[in-house]
Design a protein around this motif. Structure first.
Motif, PDB file in Angstrom:
ATOM      1  N   ASN A 114       0.822  -1.212   0.000  1.00 46.53           N
ATOM      2  CA  ASN A 114       0.000   0.000   0.000  1.00 46.53           C
ATOM      3  C   ASN A 114       0.855   1.261   0.000  1.00 46.53           C
ATOM      4  OD1 ASN A 114      -2.459  -1.375  -0.030  1.00 46.53           O
ATOM      5  ND2 ASN A 114      -2.368  -1.692   2.173  1.00 46.53           N
ATOM      6  N   GLU A 115       2.190   1.076  -0.021  1.00 44.59           N
ATOM      7  CA  GLU A 115       3.083   2.226  -0.064  1.00 44.59           C
ATOM      8  C   GLU A 115       3.026   2.875  -1.444  1.00 44.59           C
ATOM      9  OE1 GLU A 115       7.041   1.178   1.112  1.00 44.59           O
ATOM     10  OE2 GLU A 115       6.308  -0.060   2.752  1.00 44.59           O
ATOM     11  N   LYS A 116       3.263   4.183  -1.471  1.00 47.18           N
ATOM     12  CA  LYS A 116       3.235   4.936  -2.710  1.00 47.18           C
ATOM     13  C   LYS A 116       4.424   4.547  -3.589  1.00 47.18           C
ATOM     14  CE  LYS A 116       3.331   9.656  -4.467  1.00 47.18           C
ATOM     15  NZ  LYS A 116       3.540  11.048  -4.112  1.00 47.18           N
ATOM     16  N   VAL A 117       4.160   4.304  -4.862  1.00 49.76           N
ATOM     17  CA  VAL A 117       5.222   4.069  -5.837  1.00 49.76           C
ATOM     18  C   VAL A 117       5.549   5.425  -6.446  1.00 49.76           C
ATOM     19  CG1 VAL A 117       5.852   2.882  -7.960  1.00 49.76           C
ATOM     20  CG2 VAL A 117       4.375   1.747  -6.286  1.00 49.76           C
ATOM     21  N   ASP A 118       6.685   5.992  -6.053  1.00 53.03           N
ATOM     22  CA  ASP A 118       7.016   7.341  -6.500  1.00 53.03           C
ATOM     23  C   ASP A 118       8.112   7.309  -7.569  1.00 53.03           C
ATOM     24  OD1 ASP A 118       9.294   6.789  -5.048  1.00 53.03           O
ATOM     25  OD2 ASP A 118       8.832   8.175  -3.430  1.00 53.03           O
ATOM     26  N   ILE A 119       8.506   8.496  -8.004  1.00 50.51           N
ATOM     27  CA  ILE A 119       9.510   8.630  -9.059  1.00 50.51           C
ATOM     28  C   ILE A 119      10.818   7.968  -8.658  1.00 50.51           C
ATOM     29  CG2 ILE A 119      10.971  10.308 -10.253  1.00 50.51           C
ATOM     30  CD1 ILE A 119       8.555  12.093 -10.531  1.00 50.51           C
ATOM     31  N   GLN A 120      11.186   8.059  -7.406  1.00 49.56           N
ATOM     32  CA  GLN A 120      12.444   7.471  -6.944  1.00 49.56           C
ATOM     33  C   GLN A 120      12.451   5.948  -7.162  1.00 49.56           C
ATOM     34  OE1 GLN A 120      13.470   8.374  -2.916  1.00 49.56           O
ATOM     35  NE2 GLN A 120      15.514   7.527  -3.129  1.00 49.56           N
ATOM     36  N   VAL A 121      11.328   5.300  -6.959  1.00 42.08           N
ATOM     37  CA  VAL A 121      11.225   3.856  -7.184  1.00 42.08           C
ATOM     38  C   VAL A 121      11.469   3.543  -8.665  1.00 42.08           C
ATOM     39  CG1 VAL A 121       9.650   1.880  -7.182  1.00 42.08           C
ATOM     40  CG2 VAL A 121       9.684   3.446  -5.239  1.00 42.08           C
TER      41      VAL A 121
ATOM     42  N   PHE B  43       5.102  -3.664 -12.083  1.00 42.20           N
ATOM     43  CA  PHE B  43       3.760  -4.054 -11.671  1.00 42.20           C
ATOM     44  C   PHE B  43       3.511  -3.442 -10.296  1.00 42.20           C
ATOM     45  CE2 PHE B  43       5.510  -7.366 -14.354  1.00 42.20           C
ATOM     46  CZ  PHE B  43       4.529  -7.500 -15.311  1.00 42.20           C
ATOM     47  N   ALA B  44       2.418  -2.702 -10.159  1.00 41.12           N
ATOM     48  CA  ALA B  44       2.129  -2.029  -8.899  1.00 41.12           C
ATOM     49  C   ALA B  44       0.681  -2.278  -8.496  1.00 41.12           C
ATOM     50  CB  ALA B  44       2.390  -0.533  -9.013  1.00 41.12           C
ATOM     51  N   LYS B  45       0.482  -2.537  -7.216  1.00 39.86           N
ATOM     52  CA  LYS B  45      -0.869  -2.739  -6.686  1.00 39.86           C
ATOM     53  C   LYS B  45      -1.658  -1.435  -6.715  1.00 39.86           C
ATOM     54  CE  LYS B  45      -3.269  -4.084  -2.475  1.00 39.86           C
ATOM     55  NZ  LYS B  45      -3.098  -4.512  -1.102  1.00 39.86           N
ATOM     56  N   PRO B  46      -1.122  -0.360  -6.132  1.00 41.12           N
ATOM     57  CA  PRO B  46      -1.861   0.904  -6.242  1.00 41.12           C
ATOM     58  C   PRO B  46      -1.660   1.501  -7.633  1.00 41.12           C
ATOM     59  CG  PRO B  46       0.149   1.247  -4.994  1.00 41.12           C
ATOM     60  CD  PRO B  46       0.053  -0.225  -5.291  1.00 41.12           C
ATOM     61  N   VAL B  47      -2.570   2.358  -8.024  1.00 40.38           N
ATOM     62  CA  VAL B  47      -2.433   3.065  -9.293  1.00 40.38           C
ATOM     63  C   VAL B  47      -1.214   3.975  -9.198  1.00 40.38           C
ATOM     64  CG1 VAL B  47      -3.527   4.720 -10.839  1.00 40.38           C
ATOM     65  CG2 VAL B  47      -4.912   2.977  -9.702  1.00 40.38           C
TER      66      VAL B  47
ATOM     67  N   ASP C 187       2.808  11.801 -11.792  1.00 43.07           N
ATOM     68  CA  ASP C 187       4.192  12.180 -12.077  1.00 43.07           C
ATOM     69  C   ASP C 187       5.042  10.967 -12.470  1.00 43.07           C
ATOM     70  OD1 ASP C 187       4.051  11.173  -9.485  1.00 43.07           O
ATOM     71  OD2 ASP C 187       5.522  12.565  -8.661  1.00 43.07           O
ATOM     72  N   VAL C 188       4.761   9.813 -11.898  1.00 42.22           N
ATOM     73  CA  VAL C 188       5.482   8.587 -12.262  1.00 42.22           C
ATOM     74  C   VAL C 188       5.091   8.154 -13.677  1.00 42.22           C
ATOM     75  CG1 VAL C 188       5.833   6.152 -11.700  1.00 42.22           C
ATOM     76  CG2 VAL C 188       5.716   7.838  -9.866  1.00 42.22           C
ATOM     77  N   VAL C 189       3.820   8.243 -14.003  1.00 41.33           N
ATOM     78  CA  VAL C 189       3.354   7.881 -15.345  1.00 41.33           C
ATOM     79  C   VAL C 189       3.991   8.793 -16.390  1.00 41.33           C
ATOM     80  CG1 VAL C 189       1.337   7.756 -16.858  1.00 41.33           C
ATOM     81  CG2 VAL C 189       1.199   6.888 -14.520  1.00 41.33           C
TER      82      VAL C 189
END
Length: 72
Positions: A23-30, A51-55, A59-61
């Motif tokens: 449930n952690e945010k997938v951010d640009i750094q990831v 592959f990410a569980k949350p949308v 900014d990452v997209v």
């Protein structure tokens, strides 16, 4: 380094995958870390799958789309 799966098509081409099922945010750094880790290998052509569980945040997209279009 965080790559969950890697496959080699031939000596020049590889596939890398990373799964984020939290449930952690997938951010640009990831995303940047994933790209960096894939570049530590000596392949002239790579395919990256995240592959990410949350949308993914917008900014990452945007960064992903920019990197993908500029890479090929």
């Amino acid at each position: 380094m965080e790559i969950d799966i890697m496959g080699e098509e031939n000596k020049d081409t590889a596939i890398f995958g990373m799964c984020k099922r939290t449930n952690e945010k997938v951010d640009i750094q990831v995303l940047e870390n994933f790209v960096h880790c894939s570049q530590l290998f000596r392949y002239s052509r790579t395919h990256l799958f995240l592959f990410a569980k949350p949308v993914l945040p917008e900014d990452v997209v945007k960064l992903r789309n920019k990197w993908v279009t500029s890479r090929w």
